[in-house]
Design a protein around this motif. Structure first.
Motif, PDB file in Angstrom:
ATOM      1  N   ILE A 356       0.845  -1.203   0.000  1.00 27.38           N
ATOM      2  CA  ILE A 356       0.000   0.000   0.000  1.00 27.38           C
ATOM      3  C   ILE A 356       0.877   1.250   0.000  1.00 27.38           C
ATOM      4  O   ILE A 356       0.564   2.256  -0.658  1.00 27.38           O
ATOM      5  N   HIS A 357       2.004   1.181   0.699  1.00 31.84           N
ATOM      6  CA  HIS A 357       2.936   2.312   0.691  1.00 31.84           C
ATOM      7  C   HIS A 357       3.459   2.565  -0.723  1.00 31.84           C
ATOM      8  O   HIS A 357       3.595   3.718  -1.152  1.00 31.84           O
ATOM      9  N   GLY A 358       3.731   1.499  -1.442  1.00 32.19           N
ATOM     10  CA  GLY A 358       4.168   1.656  -2.828  1.00 32.19           C
ATOM     11  C   GLY A 358       3.069   2.211  -3.727  1.00 32.19           C
ATOM     12  O   GLY A 358       3.334   3.003  -4.638  1.00 32.19           O
ATOM     13  N   VAL A 359       1.809   1.814  -3.461  1.00 31.83           N
ATOM     14  CA  VAL A 359       0.684   2.343  -4.235  1.00 31.83           C
ATOM     15  C   VAL A 359       0.558   3.845  -4.013  1.00 31.83           C
ATOM     16  O   VAL A 359       0.240   4.608  -4.942  1.00 31.83           O
ATOM     17  N   MET A 360       0.787   4.291  -2.780  1.00 27.66           N
ATOM     18  CA  MET A 360       0.746   5.727  -2.490  1.00 27.66           C
ATOM     19  C   MET A 360       1.684   6.490  -3.417  1.00 27.66           C
ATOM     20  O   MET A 360       1.315   7.511  -4.016  1.00 27.66           O
ATOM     21  N   LEU A 361       2.899   5.986  -3.527  1.00 31.19           N
ATOM     22  CA  LEU A 361       3.894   6.675  -4.350  1.00 31.19           C
ATOM     23  C   LEU A 361       3.490   6.678  -5.821  1.00 31.19           C
ATOM     24  O   LEU A 361       3.638   7.691  -6.513  1.00 31.19           O
ATOM     25  N   ARG A 362       2.941   5.543  -6.293  1.00 30.29           N
ATOM     26  CA  ARG A 362       2.545   5.478  -7.699  1.00 30.29           C
ATOM     27  C   ARG A 362       1.338   6.362  -7.996  1.00 30.29           C
ATOM     28  O   ARG A 362       1.177   6.846  -9.118  1.00 30.29           O
ATOM     29  N   MET A 363       0.490   6.593  -7.004  1.00 25.21           N
ATOM     30  CA  MET A 363      -0.681   7.447  -7.178  1.00 25.21           C
ATOM     31  C   MET A 363      -0.362   8.929  -6.973  1.00 25.21           C
ATOM     32  O   MET A 363      -1.246   9.779  -7.087  1.00 25.21           O
ATOM     33  N   GLY A 364       0.892   9.221  -6.676  1.00 23.87           N
ATOM     34  CA  GLY A 364       1.292  10.615  -6.491  1.00 23.87           C
ATOM     35  C   GLY A 364       0.958  11.196  -5.143  1.00 23.87           C
ATOM     36  O   GLY A 364       0.979  12.419  -4.962  1.00 23.87           O
ATOM     37  N   LEU A 379       7.587  -3.180  11.321  1.00 22.01           N
ATOM     38  CA  LEU A 379       8.729  -3.999  10.914  1.00 22.01           C
ATOM     39  C   LEU A 379       9.663  -4.280  12.090  1.00 22.01           C
ATOM     40  O   LEU A 379      10.222  -5.380  12.200  1.00 22.01           O
ATOM     41  N   CYS A 380       9.833  -3.288  12.958  1.00 23.63           N
ATOM     42  CA  CYS A 380      10.693  -3.509  14.131  1.00 23.63           C
ATOM     43  C   CYS A 380      10.071  -4.515  15.091  1.00 23.63           C
ATOM     44  O   CYS A 380      10.776  -5.322  15.709  1.00 23.63           O
ATOM     45  N   VAL A 381       8.752  -4.474  15.229  1.00 19.79           N
ATOM     46  CA  VAL A 381       8.076  -5.422  16.114  1.00 19.79           C
ATOM     47  C   VAL A 381       8.236  -6.856  15.613  1.00 19.79           C
ATOM     48  O   VAL A 381       8.452  -7.793  16.399  1.00 19.79           O
ATOM     49  N   CYS A 382       8.147  -7.028  14.305  1.00 16.79           N
ATOM     50  CA  CYS A 382       8.281  -8.383  13.749  1.00 16.79           C
ATOM     51  C   CYS A 382       9.739  -8.792  13.563  1.00 16.79           C
ATOM     52  O   CYS A 382      10.012  -9.911  13.107  1.00 16.79           O
ATOM     53  N   GLY A 383      10.680  -7.897  13.904  1.00 18.78           N
ATOM     54  CA  GLY A 383      12.093  -8.253  13.877  1.00 18.78           C
ATOM     55  C   GLY A 383      12.823  -7.933  12.600  1.00 18.78           C
ATOM     56  O   GLY A 383      14.019  -8.211  12.482  1.00 18.78           O
ATOM     57  N   ASP A 384      12.167  -7.324  11.611  1.00 25.22           N
ATOM     58  CA  ASP A 384      12.822  -6.985  10.346  1.00 25.22           C
ATOM     59  C   ASP A 384      13.371  -5.570  10.433  1.00 25.22           C
ATOM     60  O   ASP A 384      12.905  -4.645   9.751  1.00 25.22           O
ATOM     61  N   VAL A 385      14.378  -5.383  11.279  1.00 26.71           N
ATOM     62  CA  VAL A 385      14.908  -4.049  11.531  1.00 26.71           C
ATOM     63  C   VAL A 385      15.689  -3.515  10.340  1.00 26.71           C
ATOM     64  O   VAL A 385      15.748  -2.296  10.105  1.00 26.71           O
ATOM     65  N   TYR A 386      16.277  -4.398   9.537  1.00 25.43           N
ATOM     66  CA  TYR A 386      17.055  -3.938   8.386  1.00 25.43           C
ATOM     67  C   TYR A 386      16.139  -3.293   7.340  1.00 25.43           C
ATOM     68  O   TYR A 386      16.482  -2.267   6.739  1.00 25.43           O
ATOM     69  N   LYS A 387      14.955  -3.880   7.121  1.00 24.18           N
ATOM     70  CA  LYS A 387      13.991  -3.276   6.203  1.00 24.18           C
ATOM     71  C   LYS A 387      13.449  -1.970   6.781  1.00 24.18           C
ATOM     72  O   LYS A 387      13.205  -1.002   6.039  1.00 24.18           O
ATOM     73  N   ALA A 388      13.267  -1.940   8.095  1.00 25.16           N
ATOM     74  CA  ALA A 388      12.811  -0.709   8.740  1.00 25.16           C
ATOM     75  C   ALA A 388      13.838   0.406   8.563  1.00 25.16           C
ATOM     76  O   ALA A 388      13.479   1.573   8.339  1.00 25.16           O
ATOM     77  N   ASN A 389      15.102   0.048   8.644  1.00 29.57           N
ATOM     78  CA  ASN A 389      16.159   1.044   8.425  1.00 29.57           C
ATOM     79  C   ASN A 389      16.116   1.581   7.001  1.00 29.57           C
ATOM     80  O   ASN A 389      16.421   2.752   6.751  1.00 29.57           O
ATOM     81  N   GLY A 390      15.727   0.739   6.041  1.00 33.16           N
ATOM     82  CA  GLY A 390      15.579   1.200   4.667  1.00 33.16           C
ATOM     83  C   GLY A 390      14.512   2.275   4.540  1.00 33.16           C
ATOM     84  O   GLY A 390      14.699   3.271   3.819  1.00 33.16           O
ATOM     85  N   TYR A 391      13.380   2.083   5.238  1.00 31.06           N
ATOM     86  CA  TYR A 391      12.340   3.103   5.199  1.00 31.06           C
ATOM     87  C   TYR A 391      12.787   4.374   5.914  1.00 31.06           C
ATOM     88  O   TYR A 391      12.365   5.482   5.538  1.00 31.06           O
ATOM     89  N   LEU A 392      13.627   4.239   6.923  1.00 32.77           N
ATOM     90  CA  LEU A 392      14.194   5.421   7.564  1.00 32.77           C
ATOM     91  C   LEU A 392      15.027   6.222   6.568  1.00 32.77           C
ATOM     92  O   LEU A 392      14.960   7.458   6.515  1.00 32.77           O
ATOM     93  N   ASN A 393      15.810   5.515   5.754  1.00 35.12           N
ATOM     94  CA  ASN A 393      16.607   6.200   4.733  1.00 35.12           C
ATOM     95  C   ASN A 393      15.724   6.880   3.691  1.00 35.12           C
ATOM     96  O   ASN A 393      16.057   7.956   3.185  1.00 35.12           O
TER      97      ASN A 393
END
Length: 579
Positions: A356-364, A379-393
């Motif tokens: 859905i986040h990607g759809v936001m970007l495609r819809m402008g 993402l941090c709650v489920c343990g995927d901190v590396y992907k969360a860091n990507g969204y921080l960037n």
């Protein structure tokens, strides 16, 4: 005149100022007449020089009137002089006449000011009051109003509405009530907007009963409520969960024509109230009635309904109405997408949330801080901190500086994985963007150190907190005490416990449980039981964990009798220890 009124000068001072100003204008006009007369003589056909000079300049010559440049370069030849000279003098004369006209208008205004008929002063005073109200300076605004009334100028009802609205926003409801009573006694008479501002003030401060009483008093004053009045009251009632009362109120105060033309704002407020009370079916009934009445709906109405479906975990219906928005030519906004993303993250569907986040970007539609915060937290709650860091960037690339909570989530995520390097790198990155670490930041770093057994390094971080002007909290001490106890350093844990008490912090059940575990590790079971009694006398709620720790220790020590006695105390429940 305006300055005299603004600063509250006396009428004598005002008249004196007028007299001085009139004298100044009289002198200016006399000087102007003299110069204009000279200009007229300079362009007349020349007479004998001696007679002309004697008659107009007192024997000083033409140079004294029009300057050396004109008298020396061009001599009178009986034909009126050079045309260039006439053009210049004509322009000067026109400019002087325009200035004379302006001075006469100014004199007229000043004279009117003496007799008390200046409207510009009244207009300037009302504008000043409105500006003061917009800036939140209600005290000076009320002072200026009183001074204007003393001078005979009563601000209009719009200016009074500014003051009433400002007083209500600042929780000065008693002063707002006093001002409305002043309006009723001295004028101008309050209108519907005046009462709407006061009703809104009562509703914002959760005084709905007084708002309803004020609403009933409008009819006694001969003022008919409008849609704003209804919507304000309906929203206040719905916030208190009184949706039925809100509907009843509308049924009583709206006539048949107004009922037939339902307002989308009113319906949206009612739908939101139904959703918050958990009645999604009733909200759908209001939604259907909008279409039956051919009432045009907007994005806000769809957002309220989609939020209701998300709260009810009906994601298929939420998606369906999102698509319906597009079919009707209404583009989902950032609130629509944030509602979907937050609901998906709470349900643990992080892949769909990222989609859905990607759809936001495609819809402008540009994601905001709420969008990123929901995804990063999930993402941090489920343990995927590396992907969360990507969204921080991604946020930083969009020049969006996250709040400390977002940084702390990622630091804690790395700490839970034992990745101290990245945890401290995020802290340094945080500082480079001007975001100051707080107590929660240091608690996350301390937890990361404690997790890998670095008790000393964790204690160093606590000292660093104090150097930065931050004070540890109960969580900080619990982390350090628990780490010291697990490492077998019971004396150090007791020192931290004493430091905690001296600092005015109240230990909780986690603190005592950690110390009990520390005593049991060192085989100090009697001390552990004493601490358990202390925990019981403290009045804190107790669960099974501290009992279980001591019982297991007795079993390891091969003392089942002591374990059984403790078990009997546990069964006693309300007699000795609460269960």
């Amino acid at each position: 005149m305006a300055l005299c009124i603004s600063f509250g000068e006396s009428s004598t001072t005002t008249v004196s100022a007028h007299v001085l100003l009139l004298r100044f204008f009289d002198k200016t006009i006399e000087s102007f007449k003299y110069n204009v007369g000279n200009l007229f003589f300079s362009i007349l056909p020349c007479e004998p020089t001696s007679d002309l000079n004697a008659r107009r300049t007192g024997g000083q010559g033409m140079d004294a009137v029009i300057g050396d440049g004109f008298s020396n370069d061009k001599q009178c030849d009986g034909r009126g002089g050079d045309p260039l000279v006439f053009n210049i003098l004509d322009s000067m004369l026109k400019g002087s006449l325009e200035r004379l006209k302006s001075m006469r208008e100014s004199i007229y205004l000043v004279k009117n000011g003496v007799t008390g008929h200046v409207l510009d002063v009244n207009y300037g005073g009302t504008e000043a009051i409105r500006d003061l109200c917009l800036e939140g300076k209600l005290g000076p605004a009320l002072w200026l109003r009183s001074k204007m009334i003393q001078k005979g100028f009563v601000p209009d009802v719009l200016t009074h509405n500014y003051m009433v609205n400002g007083l209500c926003e600042m929780r000065e409801l008693e002063k707002a009530d006093w001002l409305i009573r002043e309006m009723q006694e001295k004028g101008p008479s309050p209108n519907c907007a005046t009462y709407n501002a006061f009703i809104k003030g009562y509703c914002l401060h959760n005084k709905v009963d007084k708002a309803l009483y004020l609403f009933s008093s409008m009819a006694n004053s001969g003022i008919k409520p409008n849609r704003v009045t209804f919507n304000t009251l309906v929203h206040a009632l719905c916030k208190r969960g009184l949706v039925t009362d809100a509907k009843k109120l509308l049924g009583e105060i709206l006539d048949d024509d107004e009922k037939a033309t339902s307002n989308v704002i009113t319906s949206t407020i009612l739908m939101d109230g139904c959703i918050k009370s958990g009645d999604i079916d009733q909200a759908l009934g209001i939604w259907d009635s909008l279409f039956e009445e051919s009432t045009p709906v907007d994005v806000i109405s769809y957002n309220v309904l989609i939020r209701g479906f998300c709260l009810a975990r009906e994601m298929k219906l939420a998606y369906s109405y999102s698509c319906q928005m597009l079919k009707r030519g209404l583009l989902p906004d950032v609130f629509t997408y944030n509602t979907l993303v937050s609901s998906l993250c709470k349900s643990g569907k992080f892949d769909e949330a990222c989609y859905i986040h990607g759809v936001m970007l495609r819809m402008g539609v540009a994601p905001d801080g709420i969008s990123y915060k929901a995804i990063i937290q999930g993402l941090c709650v489920c343990g995927d901190v590396y992907k969360a860091n990507g969204y921080l960037n991604f946020m930083l690339e969009e020049s969006m500086i996250p709040e400390p909570l977002v940084w702390n989530l990622i630091i804690d995520g790395y700490g839970r994985r034992g990745d101290l390097g990245n945890a401290f790198a995020i802290r340094d990155h945080m500082l480079s963007f001007g975001v100051v670490p707080n107590v929660f930041t240091y608690n996350a770093l301390i937890h990361a150190q404690v997790k890998i057994g670095n008790v000393f390094d964790a204690y160093v971080l606590k000292k660093e907190m104090l150097l930065k002007g931050l004070f540890p909290d109960v969580v900080t001490y619990n982390l350090l005490i628990g780490a010291a106890c697990n490492a077998g350093h019971i004396r150090f844990a007791l020192q931290l416990y004493d430091e905690m008490l001296r600092g005015g912090y109240k230990p909780d059940m986690i603190t005592y449980t950690a110390l009990i575990r520390g005593y049991c590790i060192k085989d100090y079971v009697k001390e552990a039981e004493e601490l358990l009694f202390k925990l019981k006398n403290s009045g804190l709620p107790i669960d099974h964990v501290p009992f279980q720790i001591i019982m297991k220790q007795y079993c390891r020590m091969k003392e089942p009798d002591m374990a059984f006695q403790l078990y009997q105390k546990w069964l006693a429940g309300n007699k000795d220890f609460p269960i």
